[in-house]
Structure formats: structure tokens, C-alpha cells
Design a protein around this motif. Structure first.
Motif, PDB file in Angstrom:
ATOM      1  N   MET A   1       0.837  -1.183   0.000  1.00  0.00           N
ATOM      2  CA  MET A   1       0.000   0.000   0.000  1.00  0.00           C
ATOM      3  C   MET A   1       0.874   1.236   0.000  1.00  0.00           C
ATOM      4  O   MET A   1       1.939   1.244   0.604  1.00  0.00           O
ATOM      5  N   GLN A   2       0.353   2.282  -0.654  1.00  0.00           N
ATOM      6  CA  GLN A   2       1.065   3.547  -0.663  1.00  0.00           C
ATOM      7  C   GLN A   2       0.084   4.707  -0.751  1.00  0.00           C
ATOM      8  O   GLN A   2      -1.027   4.545  -1.268  1.00  0.00           O
ATOM      9  N   VAL A   3       0.500   5.848  -0.235  1.00  0.00           N
ATOM     10  CA  VAL A   3      -0.323   7.048  -0.312  1.00  0.00           C
ATOM     11  C   VAL A   3      -0.594   7.345  -1.778  1.00  0.00           C
ATOM     12  O   VAL A   3       0.296   7.257  -2.613  1.00  0.00           O
ATOM     13  N   GLY A   4      -1.840   7.668  -2.090  1.00  0.00           N
ATOM     14  CA  GLY A   4      -2.241   7.944  -3.466  1.00  0.00           C
ATOM     15  C   GLY A   4      -2.833   6.741  -4.181  1.00  0.00           C
ATOM     16  O   GLY A   4      -3.488   6.894  -5.211  1.00  0.00           O
ATOM     17  N   GLN A   5      -2.614   5.550  -3.647  1.00  0.00           N
ATOM     18  CA  GLN A   5      -3.189   4.349  -4.255  1.00  0.00           C
ATOM     19  C   GLN A   5      -4.697   4.398  -4.109  1.00  0.00           C
ATOM     20  O   GLN A   5      -5.229   4.841  -3.084  1.00  0.00           O
ATOM     21  N   SER A   6      -5.419   3.945  -5.147  1.00  0.00           N
ATOM     22  CA  SER A   6      -6.875   4.019  -5.099  1.00  0.00           C
ATOM     23  C   SER A   6      -7.519   2.782  -5.706  1.00  0.00           C
ATOM     24  O   SER A   6      -6.863   1.988  -6.384  1.00  0.00           O
ATOM     25  N   ALA A   7      -8.795   2.652  -5.442  1.00  0.00           N
ATOM     26  CA  ALA A   7      -9.614   1.582  -6.014  1.00  0.00           C
ATOM     27  C   ALA A   7     -11.000   2.160  -6.238  1.00  0.00           C
ATOM     28  O   ALA A   7     -11.437   3.054  -5.507  1.00  0.00           O
ATOM     29  N   SER A   8     -11.689   1.654  -7.260  1.00  0.00           N
ATOM     30  CA  SER A   8     -13.034   2.143  -7.524  1.00  0.00           C
ATOM     31  C   SER A   8     -13.931   1.012  -8.003  1.00  0.00           C
ATOM     32  O   SER A   8     -13.451  -0.037  -8.449  1.00  0.00           O
ATOM     33  N   VAL A   9     -15.215   1.259  -7.900  1.00  0.00           N
ATOM     34  CA  VAL A   9     -16.219   0.307  -8.363  1.00  0.00           C
ATOM     35  C   VAL A   9     -17.406   1.120  -8.889  1.00  0.00           C
ATOM     36  O   VAL A   9     -17.704   2.192  -8.372  1.00  0.00           O
ATOM     37  N   SER A  10     -18.034   0.613  -9.943  1.00  0.00           N
ATOM     38  CA  SER A  10     -19.212   1.265 -10.508  1.00  0.00           C
ATOM     39  C   SER A  10     -20.404   0.332 -10.397  1.00  0.00           C
ATOM     40  O   SER A  10     -20.267  -0.891 -10.559  1.00  0.00           O
ATOM     41  N   ARG A  11     -21.574   0.923 -10.150  1.00  0.00           N
ATOM     42  CA  ARG A  11     -22.784   0.123  -9.963  1.00  0.00           C
ATOM     43  C   ARG A  11     -23.989   1.010 -10.186  1.00  0.00           C
ATOM     44  O   ARG A  11     -23.970   2.180  -9.856  1.00  0.00           O
ATOM     45  N   SER A  12     -25.028   0.439 -10.733  1.00  0.00           N
ATOM     46  CA  SER A  12     -26.313   1.141 -10.798  1.00  0.00           C
ATOM     47  C   SER A  12     -27.323   0.310 -10.017  1.00  0.00           C
ATOM     48  O   SER A  12     -27.190  -0.904  -9.909  1.00  0.00           O
ATOM     49  N   TYR A  13     -28.304   0.985  -9.453  1.00  0.00           N
ATOM     50  CA  TYR A  13     -29.354   0.325  -8.688  1.00  0.00           C
ATOM     51  C   TYR A  13     -30.671   0.456  -9.450  1.00  0.00           C
ATOM     52  O   TYR A  13     -31.054   1.551  -9.865  1.00  0.00           O
ATOM     53  N   LEU A  83      -0.750   6.632   5.780  1.00  0.00           N
ATOM     54  CA  LEU A  83      -0.461   5.304   6.330  1.00  0.00           C
ATOM     55  C   LEU A  83       0.225   5.482   7.673  1.00  0.00           C
ATOM     56  O   LEU A  83       1.135   6.304   7.807  1.00  0.00           O
ATOM     57  N   ARG A  84      -0.217   4.699   8.658  1.00  0.00           N
ATOM     58  CA  ARG A  84       0.417   4.722   9.986  1.00  0.00           C
ATOM     59  C   ARG A  84       0.779   3.282  10.358  1.00  0.00           C
ATOM     60  O   ARG A  84       0.036   2.610  11.084  1.00  0.00           O
ATOM     61  N   PRO A  85       1.910   2.805   9.833  1.00  0.00           N
ATOM     62  CA  PRO A  85       2.278   1.404  10.019  1.00  0.00           C
ATOM     63  C   PRO A  85       2.449   0.985  11.473  1.00  0.00           C
ATOM     64  O   PRO A  85       2.165  -0.164  11.818  1.00  0.00           O
ATOM     65  N   ASP A  86       2.876   1.903  12.336  1.00  0.00           N
ATOM     66  CA  ASP A  86       3.088   1.556  13.742  1.00  0.00           C
ATOM     67  C   ASP A  86       1.792   1.098  14.419  1.00  0.00           C
ATOM     68  O   ASP A  86       1.813   0.321  15.363  1.00  0.00           O
ATOM     69  N   LYS A  87       0.644   1.564  13.895  1.00  0.00           N
ATOM     70  CA  LYS A  87      -0.652   1.206  14.476  1.00  0.00           C
ATOM     71  C   LYS A  87      -1.520   0.406  13.501  1.00  0.00           C
ATOM     72  O   LYS A  87      -2.689   0.157  13.785  1.00  0.00           O
ATOM     73  N   HIS A  88      -0.977   0.077  12.330  1.00  0.00           N
ATOM     74  CA  HIS A  88      -1.720  -0.646  11.282  1.00  0.00           C
ATOM     75  C   HIS A  88      -2.944   0.132  10.804  1.00  0.00           C
ATOM     76  O   HIS A  88      -3.980  -0.447  10.487  1.00  0.00           O
ATOM     77  N   LEU A  89      -2.810   1.464  10.752  1.00  0.00           N
ATOM     78  CA  LEU A  89      -3.933   2.314  10.374  1.00  0.00           C
ATOM     79  C   LEU A  89      -3.766   2.873   8.965  1.00  0.00           C
ATOM     80  O   LEU A  89      -2.656   3.197   8.541  1.00  0.00           O
ATOM     81  N   ALA A 113      -5.693  -2.274   9.118  1.00  0.00           N
ATOM     82  CA  ALA A 113      -5.422  -3.233   8.052  1.00  0.00           C
ATOM     83  C   ALA A 113      -4.132  -3.999   8.320  1.00  0.00           C
ATOM     84  O   ALA A 113      -3.265  -3.561   9.068  1.00  0.00           O
ATOM     85  N   ARG A 114      -4.054  -5.134   7.663  1.00  0.00           N
ATOM     86  CA  ARG A 114      -2.828  -5.938   7.730  1.00  0.00           C
ATOM     87  C   ARG A 114      -1.773  -5.310   6.837  1.00  0.00           C
ATOM     88  O   ARG A 114      -2.069  -4.579   5.906  1.00  0.00           O
ATOM     89  N   ASP A 115      -0.538  -5.641   7.104  1.00  0.00           N
ATOM     90  CA  ASP A 115       0.579  -5.309   6.204  1.00  0.00           C
ATOM     91  C   ASP A 115       0.658  -3.836   5.821  1.00  0.00           C
ATOM     92  O   ASP A 115       0.818  -3.504   4.660  1.00  0.00           O
ATOM     93  N   VAL A 116       0.529  -2.945   6.780  1.00  0.00           N
ATOM     94  CA  VAL A 116       0.682  -1.521   6.507  1.00  0.00           C
ATOM     95  C   VAL A 116       2.163  -1.170   6.686  1.00  0.00           C
ATOM     96  O   VAL A 116       2.698  -1.257   7.783  1.00  0.00           O
ATOM     97  N   VAL A 117       2.792  -0.812   5.591  1.00  0.00           N
ATOM     98  CA  VAL A 117       4.213  -0.421   5.623  1.00  0.00           C
ATOM     99  C   VAL A 117       4.379   0.833   4.795  1.00  0.00           C
ATOM    100  O   VAL A 117       3.597   1.121   3.899  1.00  0.00           O
ATOM    101  N   LEU A 118       5.423   1.583   5.076  1.00  0.00           N
ATOM    102  CA  LEU A 118       5.719   2.779   4.265  1.00  0.00           C
ATOM    103  C   LEU A 118       6.675   2.441   3.166  1.00  0.00           C
ATOM    104  O   LEU A 118       7.441   1.556   3.195  1.00  0.00           O
TER     105      LEU A 118
END
Length: 118
Positions: A1-13, A83-89, A113-118
Motif C-alpha cells: 500500500m502507498q499514499v495515493g493508491q486508489s480503487a473504484s467500483v461502478s454500480r447502478s441500482y 499510512l500509519r504502520p506503527d498502528k496498522h492504520l 489493516a494488515r501489512d501496513v508499511v511505508l
């Protein structure tokens, strides 16, 4: 994970989706997409995409700015802002836009979250 990383999803109801929501929630069938259904898109992204499996919600604040029409494709996006790896935040910014680019809601999420590293 890194700052600026993103994910998106599209959906209609659909109208049927709103009828199902009304039945489950014990309310009248809404004219626009209910806020909990929009917020569920962020839940999906955080739990499945970014950060992904093993993520625990700690806090979420959303501001709903415009109604979303039935049948309109919504695009929800989360982006890592800190990212705050020391607290996994992981802090994330969340946005949801409709097919016309109108900002439906925005806000922030804080997850553990798991595996939070800088």
C-alpha cells in the motif's frame, strides 16, 4: 500500500433493488438511491479491494451532497491519504459520483489493516 493508491467500483441500482431495500428495511420504496446503499459501495471497496481482506472499519464520515437517481451508474472511489504502520492504520478519502460526474457524496474512512508499511 502507498499514499495515493486508489480503487473504484461502478454500480447502478434498479427499481427492483430499491424495492428489495424497502422490504428489508421496513420503509417505503425510496425515490432516489438510499444513502446506506451508496455507503455499501465503500464497504465493498475497503473490504475486498483496498486495503482488502482483513480490514476493520474504525470510523467513517460521509457527507451526502446530491441525490442519486435510480438507474444512474454510480462510481465509488477510495484513495489512501495516510499510512500509519506503527498502528496498522490507513486513512482514506472516499468519493461517489454519478454518470454525469456530479459528486453525490464524499468523506473519509479510517481502517485497521494488515501489512501496513511505508
Amino acid at each position: 500500500m502507498q499514499v495515493g493508491q486508489s480503487a473504484s467500483v461502478s454500480r447502478s441500482y434498479s427499481r427492483a433493488d430499491l424495492e428489495g431495500f424497502a422490504e428489508l428495511s421496513g420503509t417505503a420504496v425510496p425515490e432516489t438511491i438510499p444513502e446506506p446503499l451508496i455507503a455499501a459501495l465503500f464497504s465493498y471497496l475497503l473490504g475486498v479491494e483496498l486495503p482488502g481482506p482483513g480490514t476493520n472499519y474504525l470510523k467513517q464520515e460521509l457527507r451526502f451532497l446530491a441525490p442519486a437517481s435510480t438507474g444512474s451508474e454510480l462510481t465509488a472511489k477510495v484513495e489512501i491519504t495516510r499510512l500509519r504502520p506503527d498502528k496498522h492504520l490507513v486513512d482514506l478519502w472516499a468519493t461517489c459520483t454519478d454518470a454525469k460526474g456530479v459528486l453525490v457524496c464524499e468523506g473519509r474512512s479510517l481502517v485497521k489493516a494488515r501489512d501496513v508499511v511505508l
